[in-house]
Motif scaffolding. Structure first.
Motif, mmCIF file in Angstrom:
data_model
loop_
_atom_site.group_PDB
_atom_site.id
_atom_site.type_symbol
_atom_site.label_atom_id
_atom_site.label_comp_id
_atom_site.label_asym_id
_atom_site.label_seq_id
_atom_site.Cartn_x
_atom_site.Cartn_y
_atom_site.Cartn_z
ATOM 1 N N VAL A 39 41.876 8.037 45.535
ATOM 2 C CA VAL A 39 41.952 7.715 46.957
ATOM 3 C C VAL A 39 42.518 8.888 47.761
ATOM 4 N N TYR A 40 43.585 9.516 47.265
ATOM 5 C CA TYR A 40 44.213 10.601 48.011
ATOM 6 C C TYR A 40 43.297 11.818 48.091
ATOM 7 N N THR A 41 42.584 12.090 47.012
ATOM 8 C CA THR A 41 41.625 13.193 47.031
ATOM 9 C C THR A 41 40.532 12.905 48.048
ATOM 10 N N MET A 42 40.064 11.664 48.088
ATOM 11 C CA MET A 42 39.017 11.299 49.044
ATOM 12 C C MET A 42 39.523 11.421 50.481
ATOM 13 N N ILE A 43 40.753 11.028 50.726
ATOM 14 C CA ILE A 43 41.320 11.145 52.075
ATOM 15 C C ILE A 43 41.392 12.607 52.493
ATOM 16 N N GLU A 44 41.864 13.480 51.588
ATOM 17 C CA GLU A 44 41.934 14.907 51.899
ATOM 18 C C GLU A 44 40.546 15.471 52.181
ATOM 19 N N ASP A 45 39.559 15.063 51.377
ATOM 20 C CA ASP A 45 38.198 15.551 51.574
ATOM 21 C C ASP A 45 37.604 15.043 52.885
ATOM 22 N N LEU A 46 37.904 13.801 53.248
ATOM 23 C CA LEU A 46 37.432 13.267 54.526
ATOM 24 C C LEU A 46 38.061 14.023 55.692
ATOM 25 N N GLN A 47 39.342 14.369 55.573
ATOM 26 C CA GLN A 47 40.005 15.134 56.628
ATOM 27 C C GLN A 47 39.378 16.524 56.766
ATOM 28 N N THR A 48 39.064 17.141 55.634
ATOM 29 C CA THR A 48 38.414 18.453 55.661
ATOM 30 C C THR A 48 37.049 18.359 56.325
ATOM 31 N N GLU A 49 36.289 17.340 55.975
ATOM 32 C CA GLU A 49 34.961 17.139 56.568
ATOM 33 C C GLU A 49 35.079 16.886 58.065
ATOM 34 N N GLN A 50 36.084 16.105 58.483
ATOM 35 C CA GLN A 50 36.284 15.822 59.908
ATOM 36 C C GLN A 50 36.601 17.100 60.676
ATOM 37 N N GLN A 51 37.425 17.964 60.108
ATOM 38 C CA GLN A 51 37.746 19.235 60.757
ATOM 39 C C GLN A 51 36.496 20.088 60.922
ATOM 40 N N ARG A 52 35.647 20.116 59.888
ATOM 41 C CA ARG A 52 34.414 20.894 59.955
ATOM 42 C C ARG A 52 33.505 20.367 61.060
ATOM 43 N N VAL A 53 33.378 19.051 61.138
ATOM 44 C CA VAL A 53 32.528 18.441 62.158
ATOM 45 C C VAL A 53 33.091 18.699 63.549
ATOM 46 N N ASP A 54 34.409 18.597 63.703
ATOM 47 C CA ASP A 54 35.032 18.865 65.005
ATOM 48 C C ASP A 54 34.754 20.298 65.465
ATOM 49 N N LEU A 55 34.869 21.260 64.547
ATOM 50 C CA LEU A 55 34.586 22.652 64.889
ATOM 51 C C LEU A 55 33.121 22.844 65.267
ATOM 52 N N GLU A 56 32.235 22.171 64.559
ATOM 53 C CA GLU A 56 30.813 22.276 64.877
ATOM 54 C C GLU A 56 30.513 21.680 66.250
#
Length: 70
Positions: free
Chosen positions: A30-47
Motif C-alpha cells: 500500500v505504501y509503495t502504491m501511495i508513493e507511486d501515485l504521488q509521483t504520477e500525480q506530480q508528473r501529470v501536474d507538471l504536464e
C-alpha cells in the motif's frame, strides 16, 4: 453514433502500461502504491502546467527503472 466516447481503450491501456513500468512489479504494498501515485500525480501536474503555458510536449525519454529498498 459517436457521443464523444472513444471506441477503444487505447488511452487506458497506455496509462496502465506506463503505470506498470513505474511500479516495476505485479504486486506492491500500500505504501509503495501511495508513493507511486504521488509521483504520477506530480508528473501529470507538471504536464498540465506545460500545456497551460503553451509549451510543446517534450519528447518521450526511456524510463530507467531503479531498484527500490523495501
Amino acid at each position: 453514433m459517436d457521443h464523444g466516447i472513444p471506441r477503444t481503450q487505447n488511452i487506458a491501456e497506455a496509462w496502465h502500461r506506463s503505470w506498470s513500468t513505474l511500479v516495476g512489479k505485479p504486486h506492491v504494498g500500500v505504501y509503495t502504491m501511495i508513493e507511486d501515485l504521488q509521483t504520477e500525480q506530480q508528473r501529470v501536474d507538471l504536464e498540465i502546467e506545460s500545456i497551460n503555458r503553451g509549451e510543446p510536449k517534450p519528447k518521450q525519454k526511456k524510463q530507467i527503472i531503479t531498484e527500490r529498498k523495501e
